[in-house]
Structures are given as structure tokens and as C-alpha cells.
Design an enzyme around this catalytic site. Sequence first.
Site, PDB file in Angstrom:
ATOM      1  N   LYS A   1      -4.082   4.199   3.578  1.00 16.80           N
ATOM      2  CA  LYS A   1      -4.557   3.897   4.928  1.00 16.80           C
ATOM      3  C   LYS A   1      -4.711   5.163   5.779  1.00 16.80           C
ATOM      4  O   LYS A   1      -5.065   5.071   6.964  1.00 16.80           O
ATOM      5  CB  LYS A   1      -3.601   2.913   5.611  1.00 16.80           C
ATOM      6  CG  LYS A   1      -3.503   1.551   4.926  1.00 16.80           C
ATOM      7  CD  LYS A   1      -2.540   0.628   5.651  1.00 16.80           C
ATOM      8  CE  LYS A   1      -2.264  -0.637   4.850  1.00 16.80           C
ATOM      9  NZ  LYS A   1      -3.432  -1.515   4.762  1.00 16.80           N
TER      10      LYS A   1
ATOM     11  N   HIS B   1       3.479  -8.469   8.784  1.00 13.19           N
ATOM     12  CA  HIS B   1       2.746  -8.583   7.530  1.00 13.19           C
ATOM     13  C   HIS B   1       3.670  -9.224   6.497  1.00 13.19           C
ATOM     14  O   HIS B   1       4.889  -9.065   6.550  1.00 13.19           O
ATOM     15  CB  HIS B   1       2.329  -7.172   7.092  1.00 13.19           C
ATOM     16  CG  HIS B   1       1.387  -7.115   5.943  1.00 13.19           C
ATOM     17  ND1 HIS B   1       1.782  -7.308   4.636  1.00 13.19           N
ATOM     18  CD2 HIS B   1       0.048  -6.858   5.883  1.00 13.19           C
ATOM     19  CE1 HIS B   1       0.740  -7.170   3.828  1.00 13.19           C
ATOM     20  NE2 HIS B   1      -0.327  -6.904   4.562  1.00 13.19           N
TER      21      HIS B   1
ATOM     22  N   ASP C   1       7.979  -0.902   9.580  1.00 12.87           N
ATOM     23  CA  ASP C   1       6.750  -0.926   8.792  1.00 12.87           C
ATOM     24  C   ASP C   1       5.745  -0.025   9.503  1.00 12.87           C
ATOM     25  O   ASP C   1       5.211  -0.378  10.555  1.00 12.87           O
ATOM     26  CB  ASP C   1       6.244  -2.368   8.697  1.00 12.87           C
ATOM     27  CG  ASP C   1       4.851  -2.487   8.085  1.00 12.87           C
ATOM     28  OD1 ASP C   1       4.246  -1.454   7.750  1.00 12.87           O
ATOM     29  OD2 ASP C   1       4.368  -3.628   7.951  1.00 12.87           O
TER      30      ASP C   1
ATOM     31  N   CYS D   1      -2.846 -11.363   5.534  1.00 16.26           N
ATOM     32  CA  CYS D   1      -1.453 -11.356   5.047  1.00 16.26           C
ATOM     33  C   CYS D   1      -0.471 -11.608   6.185  1.00 16.26           C
ATOM     34  O   CYS D   1       0.621 -11.040   6.220  1.00 16.26           O
ATOM     35  CB  CYS D   1      -1.129 -10.053   4.341  1.00 16.26           C
ATOM     36  SG  CYS D   1      -2.146  -9.726   2.897  1.00 16.26           S
TER      37      CYS D   1
ATOM     38  N   GLN E   1       0.427   0.722   9.723  1.00 18.74           N
ATOM     39  CA  GLN E   1      -0.691   0.790  10.669  1.00 18.74           C
ATOM     40  C   GLN E   1      -0.478   1.815  11.776  1.00 18.74           C
ATOM     41  O   GLN E   1      -1.351   1.981  12.624  1.00 18.74           O
ATOM     42  CB  GLN E   1      -0.924  -0.602  11.286  1.00 18.74           C
ATOM     43  CG  GLN E   1      -1.298  -1.684  10.298  1.00 18.74           C
ATOM     44  CD  GLN E   1      -2.658  -1.465   9.648  1.00 18.74           C
ATOM     45  OE1 GLN E   1      -3.513  -0.769  10.191  1.00 18.74           O
ATOM     46  NE2 GLN E   1      -2.850  -2.057   8.485  1.00 18.74           N
TER      47      GLN E   1
END
Length: 410
Positions: free
Chosen positions: A224, A121, A198, A363, A201
Site C-alpha cells: 500500500k 478491517h 493497524d 473487508c 492505511q
Amino acid sequence: MDPIALKSEFPILQQDINGHPLVYLDNGATTQKPRSVIEAVKRYYEWDNANVHRGVHTLGSRATDAYEGAREKVARFLNAASSRQIIFTRGTTTALNLVASGYARQTLREGDEIVITPMEHHSNLIPWQQAAKTTGATLKYIPLQPNGTVALEDVEATVTERTKIVSITYVSNVLGTINPIAEIAKIAHRKGAILVVDGAQSTPHMKVDVQALDVDFYAFSGHKMCAPTGIGALYGKAQLLEQMEPIEFGGEMIDFVELHDSTWKELPWKFEGGTPIIAGAVGLGAAIDFLEQIGMDNIERHEHKLVKYAMERLSEIDGITIYGPSAEQRAGLVTFNLGDVHPHDVATVLDTEGIAVRAGHHCCQPLMRWLKASATARASFYLYNTEQDIDRLAESLVKTKEFFGYESIG
């Protein structure tokens, strides 16, 4: 777990869109909020609203307890060794920028290497571009396999003794690829590098244990995972956080202030200048309570079942291209294109059927170029989605084909 029963916990899902019951399949962008989270934020503003770490009055004490209690919940949720290792931020983007500015720019030197992948991302790509430009370090990329996965032999070949930072997404927001974080951490540490992850997700969809993974920094966003927008966290190993400098100054991050110099508070507060996102932290704590009651293993199993079913149903549609690895290697999302129909047109027609999906470059412009696609559509699932939602998606995609003059299912 019963996704139909869970759906009733989300007020926003009890509505019609364009005359159809809402099917929300844009969970990779943000998830909806259960009633318990909404009520927790409402209750804070109605009963406990005050600034934290400052007042000695009752409201200030209750607000501080709620804020620091949320930090304890995050530490437990990630299995951090201490809540001191949890820094509240606005979300994943802010957390990754904090590492790139507060750690990388202080430690990198010309000739050092930063290693990432083309699937990142922009929030886990641009900060490293800027860190490389500022320090003279070299930015390198681990190549992707044809199915959008990362091979450990490529990690071994790309990470060298000059590599100081490896930064990678746990789960790709486009491909759904689940990267082998624990194995990558071992390679990075063996070569003398740290690993930044990261977790935007991954954190909402699977059980995360930062100690078992042995990551050095881990970032995620609350919105999220059923929490409000504008709140997230950075986990870091204590010794690395100790050597980092803050990048925001003022407010409660100070210890002593003189006319020409100042000192900072201990962890974690030295990174939380100004009035923090108190209500957001309260909402994040309530979201963690909600998810833990369901069970992260149950959520992961449910989403794996959904993504397997979705790939089977969508693969039946002639002209569809599905990107990324097999269902066994991915999390709960499917990114696709429908013939020559632009993804924005696909998403617009689906919206007329009450179905919300994401369309665009997500993104991830370098990854779009790797896929040889200017944009894609993405259906991303969560705990309240069902196989019936996927049936609605597949049926509406067939209608979309017919609307744009394509033949139906072959």
C-alpha cells in the site's frame, strides 16, 4: 510535489483502459510501483539473489546486507528506537495475527477484555474474536459517533481496569477517519492495557512516529506504499516482543536444537522462521527511499487537498451519499453510494471510462451494517493522483446516473 511528474515514474499508469487514459483510484487496496522499486527488485534477482543469514559467500553476504538494510530503513521510517523492534511479515494481516496469537493468547485470561471498534478491517477484528474465544476474554467495542469518528469520552468509558488490549486502526479504510492514536494510547496505558495499531492505511500517507504515539504494536503493509506485495512489518516495544513466543518454527529462528527442546534466536529473528521475503524487503526499502525523497508531509498535504476537492465535487451530484467525517477529519479516500445503483455496477461503468475504484464491503462487514449499506464504492487517492482525476471521476459518475436512468446534476 508535482503529481503529474510523479505519475511518469509509474510505468503501469502510462496506459489506456477501455480506450481512456487510466485513472487509478484504488490505492486503499494497493498502490502502484515506481520504476525505482521495480528496478531494485530486478537488480536483486539479477545480482544478489541468495539466502540470508546462512552463506558466507559473496552473494549471501550481499543479500543479508540488503535485507537487514531494509530493516534499518523501516525502523528509521517509523522512528523506532531500534531495528530489533522491526519484524518482517507478509503484511498487516500477518502482523496482527502474530500479536493476537503470540502475545494475546499467552497473556489473556478469562474475564480480561479486548477493546476494538466497529470500523476495523476484518484483519483487525477476526484475530481478536479468535483470541477471545481461546482465552475466555471478552471482546468489547467502542461506539462510533454518527459521523464515523471515535470520541475520547467513549474510549474512556469502554476501556476499563479489566482491559488488557486495545486494538484500533489509525485510518479507517472505509470512512477515512483518522483516529486520535496518541490520546487513545494514553487512556489505554492509564488503564493498564497495551495499544495495538493497524497502520495499513496510515503508514503510506502520513509521517508516523511510533515513539511519539507511544503505541505498543504497530502493523503495516508494503504494497500500500509503493512496495511489492507480500511484505510488511510489525513494530513492537522490545519488552513485549521479548516475552512473546514465536508462532512459526524452523529455519533461522532457532538458536540451539536438541532432541526434545529448542531455544530461539534473539530479536527480531526469532519471529522470522524459514526463508524470509528477501526481494520484498529490498523493494520495501526502495519504496521508503522513494517516499522519503518526496516527503511524507508533502504527501499528506497533497492528499488532504485532493480529498477536500473530491468531497466538494462529488457532493454536487444529486443522489450521492458520502460516508464518514468531514475532509478535515479524514485521510485521502471517499466512500460513497450513487442512489440505488449497486456499487459493483458503479465500478463496472467507471471501468469502461478507464477509472479504477473499489466496490464491495471492503473487508468491513460489521461497519457496512452500521452504515446500513450492503456495499459501497470507494475512491482512494495517492501521491500521483490529481484534481483532474477527480474531475474525470465526477463526470463519469454523472454518466453512470444517466446510464441507469437517473437525472443528471441538479
